[in-house]
Design an enzyme around this catalytic site. Structure first.
Site, mmCIF file in Angstrom:
data_model
loop_
_atom_site.group_PDB
_atom_site.id
_atom_site.type_symbol
_atom_site.label_atom_id
_atom_site.label_comp_id
_atom_site.label_asym_id
_atom_site.label_seq_id
_atom_site.Cartn_x
_atom_site.Cartn_y
_atom_site.Cartn_z
ATOM 1 N N TYR A 126 0.922 -1.414 0.035
ATOM 2 C CA TYR A 126 -0.196 -0.169 0.005
ATOM 3 C C TYR A 126 0.885 0.995 0.248
ATOM 4 C CZ TYR A 126 -3.625 3.282 0.937
ATOM 5 O OH TYR A 126 -4.446 4.564 0.889
ATOM 6 N N GLN A 189 -10.825 0.261 1.748
ATOM 7 C CA GLN A 189 -11.362 -0.567 0.527
ATOM 8 C C GLN A 189 -10.006 -1.365 -0.212
ATOM 9 O OE1 GLN A 189 -11.705 2.398 0.682
ATOM 10 N NE2 GLN A 189 -11.617 3.739 -0.901
ATOM 11 N N ASN A 230 -3.280 6.125 6.550
ATOM 12 C CA ASN A 230 -3.687 6.998 7.506
ATOM 13 C C ASN A 230 -4.237 6.192 8.530
ATOM 14 O OD1 ASN A 230 -6.222 6.131 6.465
ATOM 15 N ND2 ASN A 230 -6.628 7.992 5.494
ATOM 16 N N THR A 253 1.815 9.822 10.467
ATOM 17 C CA THR A 253 3.442 9.960 10.896
ATOM 18 C C THR A 253 3.518 10.631 12.298
ATOM 19 O OG1 THR A 253 5.620 10.493 10.076
ATOM 20 C CG2 THR A 253 3.770 12.171 9.675
ATOM 21 N N HIS A 278 3.017 16.176 6.664
ATOM 22 C CA HIS A 278 2.181 15.006 6.200
ATOM 23 C C HIS A 278 0.838 15.126 6.395
ATOM 24 C CE1 HIS A 278 5.187 11.963 4.714
ATOM 25 N NE2 HIS A 278 5.867 12.411 5.710
ATOM 26 N N GLU A 344 7.530 6.587 16.113
ATOM 27 C CA GLU A 344 8.174 6.110 14.758
ATOM 28 C C GLU A 344 9.431 6.507 14.416
ATOM 29 O OE1 GLU A 344 6.319 6.218 10.287
ATOM 30 O OE2 GLU A 344 5.759 7.770 11.765
ATOM 31 N N HIS A 345 9.507 8.119 14.473
ATOM 32 C CA HIS A 345 10.800 8.368 14.092
ATOM 33 C C HIS A 345 11.514 9.024 15.437
ATOM 34 C CE1 HIS A 345 8.555 8.880 10.366
ATOM 35 N NE2 HIS A 345 9.467 7.925 10.063
ATOM 36 N N HIS A 437 0.406 -39.368 21.874
ATOM 37 C CA HIS A 437 1.683 -38.687 21.372
ATOM 38 C C HIS A 437 2.778 -39.566 21.713
ATOM 39 C CE1 HIS A 437 -0.603 -34.969 21.298
ATOM 40 N NE2 HIS A 437 0.160 -34.145 21.011
#
Length: 449
Positions: A126, A189, A230, A253, A278, A344-345, A437
């Protein structure tokens, strides 16, 4: 502009007060659930309807013609082409070293266990294309998949209103990387279409080239979905996990900057702004013990924000509840805070930044010192910019070659090796009250249990 959270002199758990996005993933799942279920039940027609509703365009075809991909590459600006190629080359260099090799362990004479690393068969990648068409995300998704040995790659990105196709830069990047199965679809979707597949007979456009009528699919289901997006893309990934594999929850982000008095306020302000552009929901967080640095950064924000192209979007993001400044007692306290935030960063703009960075436990990626801004990682460091958000870096990793590999254990024991260990298997099976077993072992030697 930045909301202040003062943790100095307190024992407050940072997780209780740190800036976070207002809309959580669980709430978003309920919003996208009808869309996901419609795609499951109605296929391509539901994807087209959702695309028309959310993206305000109805593509003539979901599958992008290969001619359109080639045409986009032919019109690519020379400077952008060179930049993309640099990004590709550096990403390949870094990711090539991530490929794992099979390992065989001889447990006993005649008994081995081999761990084989096998790529998933088919992936859906994506690439966001709404507020910002992320050409670079094509590179970040495709390169590790290719180096892992994935043989079937499909990519989706939202259609543009003027063409009904993904952004031409995204298509051009696909062409440079040899990806020709591309779909004009985005949001929840698209993730649902990857997970469930789209039957050919449901295609609204009968001459859609799709994946081929012979297979019965317009879009064959994938085994794994990767890529940033998103909150609604993230929600769809969480909702469909189990139907399909996912990389991580790489949502809107976020950047955290741990800085002291040695940091340049011009750099800090610019880096906070860079991620805020962003999305209005992007998170920019400064963690510092220095009030003088904070004052200087706020002065710089007042100058730089109005001068940036997307100043309204940036101002909204920086003033939102997901952004802010956290005042701490000292550097050790700051490290505890950024580990709790699990950004994230994470930028380290302190004295002896490399030493400080080595102490970080939770982050998608760490950027060390004044000359390693997040923007470098976004495009041309060679690292991957598809990273976990929303605190998921506490338990998840960024996209890599390993994301596309599965470890398979291969057990190979001889008759004698099995005979020697049989009493232990029998003993443990009896302890667990699972005697069959043990019998499955002793039956090979004429025993009954």
């Amino acid at each position: 502009m930045l909301t202040r959270v003062d943790l100095r002199g307190t024992t407050t758990d940072p997780r209780d007060v740190l800036p976070r996005a207002q809309l959580d993933v669980a709430a978003a799942i309920e919003q996208i659930r009808p869309t996901v279920e419609a795609v499951h039940q109605h296929g391509a027609s539901a994807v087209l309807a959702a695309t028309e509703r959310f993206d305000r365009v109805r593509p003539r075809r979901l599958r992008v013609p290969v001619e359109a991909i080639a045409a986009a590459a032919g019109t690519l600006d020379d400077a952008v082409r060179a930049a993309l190629q640099t990004s590709i080359d550096r990403a390949r260099a870094v990711h090539a070293d991530q490929r794992r090799t099979d390992v065989t362990t001889q447990v006993v004479p005649g008994g081995t266990v081999t761990e084989r690393w096998v790529p998933v068969s088919r992936v859906g990648l994506y690439v966001p294309g709404g507020l910002a068409p992320l050409l670079s995300s094509v590179v970040m998704n495709v390169v590790p998949a290719q180096l892992a040995g994935v043989t079937s790659i499909a990519l989706a990105s939202p259609p543009q209103r003027d063409t009904g196709l993904p952004h031409p830069g995204i298509l051009a990047a696909c062409a440079l990387l040899g990806v020709d199965e591309v779909y004009a679809m985005g949001g929840a979707q698209a993730i649902a279409a990857f997970a469930y597949g789209l039957r050919a007979e449901t295609a609204a456009d009968p001459d859609d080239p799709g994946a081929g009528a012979a297979s019965g699919w317009l879009l064959e289901p994938v085994d794994l979905v990767t890529g940033p997006g998103n909150i609604f893309v993230t929600a769809a990934k969480r909702m469909l996990r189990g139907v399909v594999g996912i990389d991580s929850e790489a949502g809107t982000t976020e950047i955290a900057i741990l800085a002291d008095d040695t940091a340049d306020p011009v750099h800090v302000a610019a880096d906070l702004i860079s991620q805020a552009e962003h999305d209005p929901a992007a998170a920019s967080v400064l963690v510092t013990a220095s009030e003088s640095l904070l004052a200087a950064v706020e002065e710089q924000l007042a100058v730089q924000v109005p001068a940036t192209r997307h100043h309204e979007r940036v101002a909204t993001a920086l003033s939102g509840k997901q952004s802010g400044v956290v005042l701490v007692d000292d550097l050790d306290h700051g490290l505890r805070v950024v580990d709790a935030y699990a950004a994230e960063h994470l930028e380290i703009q302190t004295a002896d930044a490399a030493r400080v960075a080595a102490r970080v436990r939770n982050a998608g990626a760490v950027f060390v010192g004044a000359y390693s801004p997040v923007s470098l990682g976004d495009y041309a460091a060679g690292s991957n910019h598809v990273l976990p958000t929303g605190g998921c870096a506490r338990h998840s990793s960024g996209l890599s070659v390993q994301t596309f590999l599965r470890g398979i254990h291969v057990i190979d024991y001889s008759q004698q090796a099995l005979r020697e260990v049989a009493p232990h298997v029998v003993a443990l099976s009896a302890a667990e009250d699972l005697p069959a077993h043990g019998q499955a072992v002793t039956a090979r030697f004429g025993g009954a249990g």
